[in-house]
Design a protein around this motif. Structure first.
Motif, PDB file in Angstrom:
ATOM      1  N   ILE A 135      -3.670  -1.724 -52.754  1.00  0.00           N
ATOM      2  CA  ILE A 135      -2.921  -2.895 -53.216  1.00  0.00           C
ATOM      3  C   ILE A 135      -2.105  -3.454 -52.053  1.00  0.00           C
ATOM      4  O   ILE A 135      -1.812  -2.752 -51.091  1.00  0.00           O
ATOM      5  N   PRO A 136      -1.726  -4.733 -52.120  1.00  0.00           N
ATOM      6  CA  PRO A 136      -0.908  -5.305 -51.048  1.00  0.00           C
ATOM      7  C   PRO A 136       0.407  -4.549 -50.894  1.00  0.00           C
ATOM      8  O   PRO A 136       0.966  -4.042 -51.870  1.00  0.00           O
ATOM      9  N   SER A 137       0.889  -4.487 -49.676  1.00  0.00           N
ATOM     10  CA  SER A 137       2.144  -3.789 -49.412  1.00  0.00           C
ATOM     11  C   SER A 137       3.323  -4.604 -49.938  1.00  0.00           C
ATOM     12  O   SER A 137       3.208  -5.788 -50.252  1.00  0.00           O
ATOM     13  N   LYS A 138       4.462  -3.948 -50.007  1.00  0.00           N
ATOM     14  CA  LYS A 138       5.674  -4.619 -50.464  1.00  0.00           C
ATOM     15  C   LYS A 138       6.018  -5.800 -49.558  1.00  0.00           C
ATOM     16  O   LYS A 138       6.364  -6.887 -50.037  1.00  0.00           O
ATOM     17  N   SER A 139       5.913  -5.620 -48.249  1.00  0.00           N
ATOM     18  CA  SER A 139       6.240  -6.711 -47.324  1.00  0.00           C
ATOM     19  C   SER A 139       5.256  -7.868 -47.474  1.00  0.00           C
ATOM     20  O   SER A 139       5.651  -9.039 -47.359  1.00  0.00           O
ATOM     21  N   GLU A 140       3.988  -7.569 -47.732  1.00  0.00           N
ATOM     22  CA  GLU A 140       3.001  -8.636 -47.940  1.00  0.00           C
ATOM     23  C   GLU A 140       3.332  -9.437 -49.194  1.00  0.00           C
ATOM     24  O   GLU A 140       3.228 -10.674 -49.193  1.00  0.00           O
ATOM     25  N   MET A 141       3.713  -8.761 -50.260  1.00  0.00           N
ATOM     26  CA  MET A 141       4.065  -9.467 -51.486  1.00  0.00           C
ATOM     27  C   MET A 141       5.318 -10.304 -51.290  1.00  0.00           C
ATOM     28  O   MET A 141       5.413 -11.443 -51.779  1.00  0.00           O
ATOM     29  N   GLU A 142       6.284  -9.777 -50.572  1.00  0.00           N
ATOM     30  CA  GLU A 142       7.528 -10.514 -50.359  1.00  0.00           C
ATOM     31  C   GLU A 142       7.317 -11.723 -49.459  1.00  0.00           C
ATOM     32  O   GLU A 142       7.995 -12.743 -49.602  1.00  0.00           O
ATOM     33  N   ASP A 143       6.377 -11.640 -48.527  1.00  0.00           N
ATOM     34  CA  ASP A 143       6.076 -12.781 -47.669  1.00  0.00           C
ATOM     35  C   ASP A 143       5.387 -13.899 -48.433  1.00  0.00           C
ATOM     36  O   ASP A 143       5.610 -15.084 -48.172  1.00  0.00           O
ATOM     37  N   ASP A 178      12.259  -2.756 -55.728  1.00  0.00           N
ATOM     38  CA  ASP A 178      11.061  -1.960 -56.011  1.00  0.00           C
ATOM     39  C   ASP A 178      10.431  -2.380 -57.337  1.00  0.00           C
ATOM     40  O   ASP A 178       9.193  -2.450 -57.453  1.00  0.00           O
ATOM     41  N   TYR A 179      11.269  -2.653 -58.330  1.00  0.00           N
ATOM     42  CA  TYR A 179      10.715  -3.112 -59.603  1.00  0.00           C
ATOM     43  C   TYR A 179      10.102  -4.499 -59.448  1.00  0.00           C
ATOM     44  O   TYR A 179       9.034  -4.775 -60.006  1.00  0.00           O
ATOM     45  N   ARG A 180      10.756  -5.369 -58.689  1.00  0.00           N
ATOM     46  CA  ARG A 180      10.208  -6.712 -58.478  1.00  0.00           C
ATOM     47  C   ARG A 180       8.846  -6.643 -57.787  1.00  0.00           C
ATOM     48  O   ARG A 180       7.925  -7.400 -58.124  1.00  0.00           O
ATOM     49  N   TYR A 181       8.697  -5.742 -56.831  1.00  0.00           N
ATOM     50  CA  TYR A 181       7.403  -5.548 -56.166  1.00  0.00           C
ATOM     51  C   TYR A 181       6.335  -5.169 -57.182  1.00  0.00           C
ATOM     52  O   TYR A 181       5.242  -5.760 -57.215  1.00  0.00           O
ATOM     53  N   LEU A 230       0.641 -21.178 -55.571  1.00  0.00           N
ATOM     54  CA  LEU A 230       1.699 -20.726 -54.678  1.00  0.00           C
ATOM     55  C   LEU A 230       2.770 -19.959 -55.444  1.00  0.00           C
ATOM     56  O   LEU A 230       3.160 -18.852 -55.050  1.00  0.00           O
ATOM     57  N   ALA A 231       3.243 -20.536 -56.537  1.00  0.00           N
ATOM     58  CA  ALA A 231       4.331 -19.896 -57.289  1.00  0.00           C
ATOM     59  C   ALA A 231       3.875 -18.617 -57.979  1.00  0.00           C
ATOM     60  O   ALA A 231       4.593 -17.611 -57.977  1.00  0.00           O
ATOM     61  N   GLU A 232       2.692 -18.635 -58.571  1.00  0.00           N
ATOM     62  CA  GLU A 232       2.239 -17.491 -59.359  1.00  0.00           C
ATOM     63  C   GLU A 232       1.579 -16.395 -58.527  1.00  0.00           C
ATOM     64  O   GLU A 232       1.748 -15.207 -58.803  1.00  0.00           O
ATOM     65  N   TYR A 233       0.805 -16.781 -57.513  1.00  0.00           N
ATOM     66  CA  TYR A 233      -0.021 -15.803 -56.809  1.00  0.00           C
ATOM     67  C   TYR A 233       0.281 -15.675 -55.320  1.00  0.00           C
ATOM     68  O   TYR A 233      -0.231 -14.784 -54.656  1.00  0.00           O
ATOM     69  N   GLY A 234       1.071 -16.586 -54.770  1.00  0.00           N
ATOM     70  CA  GLY A 234       1.483 -16.450 -53.381  1.00  0.00           C
ATOM     71  C   GLY A 234       0.485 -16.928 -52.355  1.00  0.00           C
ATOM     72  O   GLY A 234       0.464 -16.421 -51.224  1.00  0.00           O
ATOM     73  N   GLY A 278      14.432 -16.937 -44.207  1.00  0.00           N
ATOM     74  CA  GLY A 278      13.176 -16.336 -44.619  1.00  0.00           C
ATOM     75  C   GLY A 278      12.388 -15.812 -43.429  1.00  0.00           C
ATOM     76  O   GLY A 278      12.910 -15.626 -42.331  1.00  0.00           O
ATOM     77  N   THR A 279      11.096 -15.586 -43.628  1.00  0.00           N
ATOM     78  CA  THR A 279      10.226 -15.100 -42.560  1.00  0.00           C
ATOM     79  C   THR A 279       9.318 -16.225 -42.083  1.00  0.00           C
ATOM     80  O   THR A 279       9.151 -17.242 -42.747  1.00  0.00           O
ATOM     81  N   ALA A 280       8.708 -16.007 -40.927  1.00  0.00           N
ATOM     82  CA  ALA A 280       7.785 -17.014 -40.383  1.00  0.00           C
ATOM     83  C   ALA A 280       6.617 -17.248 -41.333  1.00  0.00           C
ATOM     84  O   ALA A 280       6.154 -18.386 -41.489  1.00  0.00           O
ATOM     85  N   ASP A 281       6.128 -16.188 -41.971  1.00  0.00           N
ATOM     86  CA  ASP A 281       4.999 -16.341 -42.897  1.00  0.00           C
ATOM     87  C   ASP A 281       5.400 -17.160 -44.125  1.00  0.00           C
ATOM     88  O   ASP A 281       4.613 -17.986 -44.607  1.00  0.00           O
ATOM     89  N   GLN A 282       6.602 -16.928 -44.631  1.00  0.00           N
ATOM     90  CA  GLN A 282       7.067 -17.702 -45.789  1.00  0.00           C
ATOM     91  C   GLN A 282       7.204 -19.179 -45.435  1.00  0.00           C
ATOM     92  O   GLN A 282       6.733 -20.053 -46.172  1.00  0.00           O
ATOM     93  N   ARG A 283       7.827 -19.464 -44.303  1.00  0.00           N
ATOM     94  CA  ARG A 283       7.969 -20.856 -43.883  1.00  0.00           C
ATOM     95  C   ARG A 283       6.609 -21.483 -43.601  1.00  0.00           C
ATOM     96  O   ARG A 283       6.367 -22.646 -43.934  1.00  0.00           O
TER      97      ARG A 283
END
Length: 376
Positions: free
Chosen positions: A96-104, A151-154, A233-237, A345-350
């Motif tokens: 599964i995608p990592s926590k950082s990938e999901m947050e980005d 962690d729960y949000r992830y 974008l909003a639902e799946y990133g 934020g992060t470069a990926d988010q922007r």
């Protein structure tokens, strides 16, 4: 790819049937399912026994009994993922995608400063997500005080982005249709496109069938639905580079041109807000709103009631829509410039936001050219 190959081996040992496709790295897009041979239309590519699904019924009683009976399936599955310390799903969890990938990628995890830069349809989806997440987290944090919110949000985002619709007589009785969901192994490795393979389920299994002929080496997609990129974008990133269902929200540029009286008239007639354009047309609601700017109110009401030619003042209306879109294009360019100079934020988010606003700009520019061509 070793983790993915191990996962597929584990899944097939458990009864998953995979035919003609395998997970591979897709340049710039992570992992997807690729045809290993020529696939025929309607060929079964994947069959997952229902016994392997992670559903509301597989959530351990040690979790369920601590949470209220009205807890959403989404919230229960997220709690299960967040608290799972067993080895049962070790190989599945490894892919599964990592926590950082999901947050980005997922706006729900972004800082508030960056969330304000979402286009309005995506921002509206985010507000609904925030409300749902807050309700689930309020219940979970009381029951499991050691669990951290991030962690729960992830886990909650994993459920939000990787589940499939799954309905049983029990879930139909107890849960809203939007909350009938299940996680299933291997199927969640298929990426989304604006058209894709057929997904179906019955009491025995989940099945994915080829929607067309695929040649060896082609990526094979499924389709989550006919969604615009703001929704994705909003639902799946993510956003699609090519999306036939994409559209742009026009509430801001349209409403900014309306007087208070005109807004009240539109509200009374049921035409306030939800203005859109896509690659082919400006929606009827937008055209009705703009005609209110061009017509005396009594004549406009006749148009709304179907007693006036819907094509009336077409040239003037097209010209006014093009005018407000040109102003909106300047706003969009300003937003892109701001994002390019930001540090929040992060470069990926922007970068994801810049990509989306650039798509909006292209759709707006194309519409201006089309409208001006129809007017001349």
């Amino acid at each position: 790819m070793d983790a993915h190959n191990e996962f597929v081996r584990w899944a097939t040992e458990k009864g998953v049937e995979l035919s003609g496709v395998e997970p591979r790295k897709i340049p710039g897009r992570g992992v997807g399912m690729v045809a290993t041979e020529r696939l025929e239309e309607d060929q079964i590519l994947l069959q997952v026994p229902t016994s392997l699904l992670r559903t509301v019924d597989t959530v351990p009683s040690s979790i369920r009994k601590k949470l209220p009976s009205h807890m959403s399936v989404h919230g229960l599955l997220a709690a299960d993922l967040a608290l799972d310390k067993s080895r049962t799903y070790k190989l599945w969890n490894a892919v599964i995608p990592s926590k950082s990938e999901m947050e980005d990628s997922c706006p729900l995890a972004w800082v508030a400063e960056l969330q304000t830069y979402l286009p309005s349809p995506a921002a509206e989806r985010l507000r609904k997500q925030q409300s749902k997440f807050a309700r689930d987290w309020d219940e979970v944090r009381l029951a499991f005080s050691a669990l951290r919110e991030d962690d729960y949000r992830y886990a909650w985002l994993l459920v939000n982005t990787r589940t499939f619709y799954y309905s049983t007589p029990k879930t139909e009785k107890l849960y809203h249709k939007d909350d009938r969901m299940a996680l299933q192994p291997v199927a969640d490795l298929f990426n989304h496109a604006d058209e894709g393979c057929a997904v179906a389920f019955d009491a025995e299994s989940f099945t994915i069938r080829a929607n067309r002929v695929y040649e060896a080496g082609e990526e094979v997609f499924i389709c989550y639905g006919r969604h615009a990129n703001d929704f994705l974008l909003a639902e799946y990133g993510f956003v699609l580079e090519e999306n036939r269902w994409d559209e742009v929200g026009l509430d801001e540029p349209v409403l900014s041109y309306l007087s208070g009286e005109q807004r009240a008239d539109l509200e009374d007639a049921g035409f306030s807000g939800n203005y859109r354009l896509d690659a082919d047309t400006v929606c009827y609601r937008t055209q009705v709103a703009v005609r209110r700017m061009c017509m005396p109110v009594e004549r406009w009401r006749r148009l709304v009631d179907g007693l006036e030619d819907a094509e009336v003042l077409k040239g003037k209306v097209n010209g006014l829509i093009a005018k407000l879109l040109r102003a909106y294009e300047k706003d969009v360019l300003g937003i892109i410039a701001e994002l390019e100079g930001m540090k929040d934020g992060t470069a990926d988010q922007r970068g994801l936001l810049i990509q989306r606003w650039s798509q909006v700009r292209v759709l707006v520019e194309d519409t201006i050219r089309r409208l001006e061509g129809e007017t001349t």
